[in-house]
Design a protein around this motif. Structure first.
Motif, short mmCIF file in Angstrom:
data_model
loop_
_atom_site.label_atom_id
_atom_site.label_comp_id
_atom_site.label_asym_id
_atom_site.label_seq_id
_atom_site.Cartn_x
_atom_site.Cartn_y
_atom_site.Cartn_z
N ALA A 229 -4.24 -4.76 -4.56
CA ALA A 229 -2.84 -5.10 -4.29
C ALA A 229 -2.66 -5.54 -2.84
N VAL A 230 -3.27 -4.83 -1.91
CA VAL A 230 -3.15 -5.19 -0.50
C VAL A 230 -3.83 -6.53 -0.23
N ALA A 231 -5.03 -6.73 -0.79
CA ALA A 231 -5.76 -7.98 -0.56
C ALA A 231 -4.96 -9.18 -1.08
N TRP A 232 -4.39 -9.05 -2.28
CA TRP A 232 -3.62 -10.16 -2.84
C TRP A 232 -2.35 -10.41 -2.03
N THR A 233 -1.69 -9.35 -1.60
CA THR A 233 -0.46 -9.51 -0.81
C THR A 233 -0.75 -10.20 0.52
N VAL A 234 -1.80 -9.76 1.20
CA VAL A 234 -2.16 -10.37 2.49
C VAL A 234 -2.54 -11.83 2.29
N PHE B 182 0.82 -1.21 0.00
CA PHE B 182 0.00 0.00 0.00
C PHE B 182 0.86 1.26 0.00
N SER B 183 1.84 1.31 0.89
CA SER B 183 2.68 2.51 0.96
C SER B 183 3.52 2.67 -0.29
N GLY B 184 3.98 1.54 -0.85
CA GLY B 184 4.74 1.63 -2.09
C GLY B 184 3.89 2.16 -3.23
N TYR B 185 2.63 1.71 -3.31
CA TYR B 185 1.74 2.21 -4.35
C TYR B 185 1.44 3.69 -4.16
N ALA B 186 1.14 4.08 -2.92
CA ALA B 186 0.77 5.48 -2.65
C ALA B 186 1.94 6.41 -2.94
N GLY C 238 -14.27 4.73 -6.67
CA GLY C 238 -13.99 3.32 -6.83
C GLY C 238 -12.82 3.07 -7.78
N ALA C 239 -12.73 3.88 -8.85
CA ALA C 239 -11.61 3.73 -9.78
C ALA C 239 -10.28 4.05 -9.11
N ILE C 240 -10.28 5.00 -8.18
CA ILE C 240 -9.03 5.40 -7.53
C ILE C 240 -8.57 4.36 -6.51
N ILE C 241 -9.49 3.82 -5.72
CA ILE C 241 -9.09 2.94 -4.63
C ILE C 241 -9.05 1.48 -5.04
N ALA C 242 -9.49 1.13 -6.25
CA ALA C 242 -9.57 -0.28 -6.64
C ALA C 242 -8.19 -0.92 -6.66
N VAL C 243 -7.22 -0.29 -7.31
CA VAL C 243 -5.90 -0.89 -7.48
C VAL C 243 -5.18 -1.10 -6.14
N PRO C 244 -5.06 -0.08 -5.28
CA PRO C 244 -4.37 -0.33 -4.00
C PRO C 244 -5.07 -1.37 -3.13
N LEU C 245 -6.41 -1.38 -3.13
CA LEU C 245 -7.11 -2.38 -2.33
C LEU C 245 -6.87 -3.78 -2.87
N VAL D 152 3.54 -3.69 -6.28
CA VAL D 152 2.17 -3.85 -6.77
C VAL D 152 2.24 -4.82 -7.95
N ALA D 153 2.26 -6.12 -7.65
CA ALA D 153 2.42 -7.14 -8.68
C ALA D 153 1.05 -7.61 -9.16
N LEU D 154 0.39 -6.78 -9.97
CA LEU D 154 -0.91 -7.13 -10.52
C LEU D 154 -0.84 -7.10 -12.04
N HIS D 155 -1.48 -8.07 -12.67
CA HIS D 155 -1.51 -8.13 -14.12
C HIS D 155 -2.35 -6.96 -14.65
N PRO D 156 -1.97 -6.40 -15.81
CA PRO D 156 -2.77 -5.29 -16.37
C PRO D 156 -4.23 -5.64 -16.58
N LEU D 157 -4.53 -6.91 -16.92
CA LEU D 157 -5.93 -7.31 -17.09
C LEU D 157 -6.68 -7.20 -15.76
N VAL D 158 -6.02 -7.62 -14.68
CA VAL D 158 -6.65 -7.53 -13.35
C VAL D 158 -6.88 -6.07 -12.99
N ILE D 159 -5.92 -5.21 -13.30
CA ILE D 159 -6.08 -3.78 -13.01
C ILE D 159 -7.25 -3.20 -13.80
N GLY D 160 -7.33 -3.55 -15.08
CA GLY D 160 -8.42 -3.03 -15.90
C GLY D 160 -9.78 -3.48 -15.39
N LEU D 161 -9.92 -4.77 -15.07
CA LEU D 161 -11.19 -5.27 -14.56
C LEU D 161 -11.51 -4.65 -13.20
N GLY D 162 -10.50 -4.50 -12.35
CA GLY D 162 -10.74 -3.92 -11.03
C GLY D 162 -11.16 -2.47 -11.11
#
Length: 398
Positions: free
Chosen positions: A338-343, A212-216, A329-336, A307-317
């Motif tokens: 990323a955090v959910a997948w990392t945890v 999260f902090s790295g993305y922000a 929702g568009a702003i917070i989708a990617v960091p959320l 933030v190791a997310l595939h571009p397809l996952v980012i687009g769908l999210g």
């Protein structure tokens, strides 16, 4: 009888049924989380912004804390942020005030050129002045017919502005405590968890905060670089209002996938109205190249694998977040995500961030920075080979 009935059920059906009820339970839990978030959306947004501000300001506060107490360092870091943002805003307002009349005249000239091009365009499209006047009259009539609804929408917008100020004030309030005493708050939370689970919670939370902090921080740095490059490009080309347009590019960088293209379109339109089609094409190509630089150089260099997310996952999210909560929702989708997948990966036993293995706490800085968590060993056995808990669970015979 029950055992015999289970034996008659095919194994594939039992397996499918087991996964089905688990998926139903997981879906219900996720839906409950979304429902609860919507009920306290103002608080959720404020806490989210507080964490974003804390991730950016915490390194500054750490630097100041080397020569002063932590509370004073926190106040100075927040004051520094306000001074920087206030200076940028003042510069933008002064730029707009100084070039507005010039831009209005150039814009009017550009509109006339566009109309002349449409009247004699090579694609068979013909737009006359009478048609334009008719469209303007239709627009005025629409405004007259919908005046009541527009007034009510304006009132709702005023309420939204008030909510925005409330969210900002609450986020600053949260930021103060996250930066000043986030470690103590996290330590208190860990104390409420059974000791045998604290290490996993600490590792998962550490990896999540690292993402999260790295993305922000990475997003802020990349947005700043995009804004500076756009300002340099627009200034060299002599486009009016280069500073406000650069700030627009800076803001657009926070909205994944759609923010930067929208900022590019607006900058190109202003360049077209002010300096002609050649300058507009150069602006479009230049900002597109800035986007390529961001995607292929800046993001891998600054964010790395945080933030190791595939571009397809980012687009769908981002699409799902936009449908559920609009621009927010568009702003917070990617960091959320990323955090959910990392945890999830950390709890599953993977190592999404091996670089954190050298630090027992799994945390470098931020609101979750605490001392390493040490598992509490089991109690010494009581006489007779039993632990005190085993002895306490037995009841004497009557």
């Amino acid at each position: 009888m029950a055992k015999r009935a289970n034996e008659n059920v095919p194994a594939w059906l039992r397996t499918s049924a087991g996964w089905s009820w688990r998926l139903i339970a997981l879906t219900a839990a996720v839906a409950l989380v979304f429902w609860a978030t919507v009920q306290v959306q103002l608080v959720f947004v404020a806490v989210f912004l507080g964490l974003v501000f804390a991730s950016v300001l915490n390194p500054v506060a750490d630097f100041y804390a080397k020569v002063m107490p932590r509370p004073l360092a926190t106040a100075l870091a927040i004051l520094s942020a306000f001074l920087v943002l206030g200076g940028l805003l003042t510069y933008v307002v002064a730029s707009v005030a100084g070039q507005w009349e010039q831009l209005a005249g150039q814009f009017d000239t550009g509109v006339q050129q566009i109309l002349q091009y449409l009247e004699s365009g090579p694609f068979g499209l013909s737009v006359t002045v009478d048609q334009i006047n008719e469209w303007i009259n239709q627009g005025r009539q629409w405004l007259t017919d919908n005046a009541d609804s527009l007034v009510s929408q304006a009132a709702q917008s005023a309420g939204s502005v008030f909510e925005g100020f409330a969210i900002f004030a609450l986020s600053i309030f949260c930021t103060v405590f996250f930066v000043a005493s986030g470690g103590k708050m996290w330590r208190w939370f860990l104390d409420q968890i059974p000791s045998q689970h604290r290490t996993r919670w600490q590792a998962a939370a550490g990896a999540g905060w690292y993402s999260f902090s790295g993305y922000a921080r990475g997003t802020v740095i990349i947005a700043f670089v995009d804004g500076v490059l756009a300002f340099v490009l627009l200034t060299i080309l002599g486009v009016p209002l280069a500073a406000p347009l650069a700030v627009l590019v800076f803001i657009g960088a926070f909205i994944p996938l759609i923010g930067a293209p929208l900022a590019m379109i607006i900058a190109a339109v202003v360049a077209l109205a002010a300096n002609g089609i050649v300058t507009a094409l150069i602006v479009t190509i230049g900002i597109a190249l800035i986007g390529q630089l961001e995607g292929h150089v800046l993001q891998p260099l600054i964010m790395g694998k945080q933030v190791a997310l595939h571009p397809l996952v980012i687009g769908l999210g981002v699409t799902a977040g936009t449908v559920l909560a609009g621009i927010l929702g568009a702003i917070i989708a990617v960091p959320l995500m990323a955090v959910a997948w990392t945890v999830f990966s950390t709890l599953r036993g993977d190592r999404p961030h091996p670089e954190l293995d050298d630090e027992p706490s799994g945390l470098r800085d931020g609101p979750l920075a605490v001392a390493p968590v040490v598992d509490v060993p089991p109690a010494d056995p009581a006489p007779g080979g039993r632990t005190p808990s085993d002895a306490s669970e037995e009841t004497p015979d009557k």
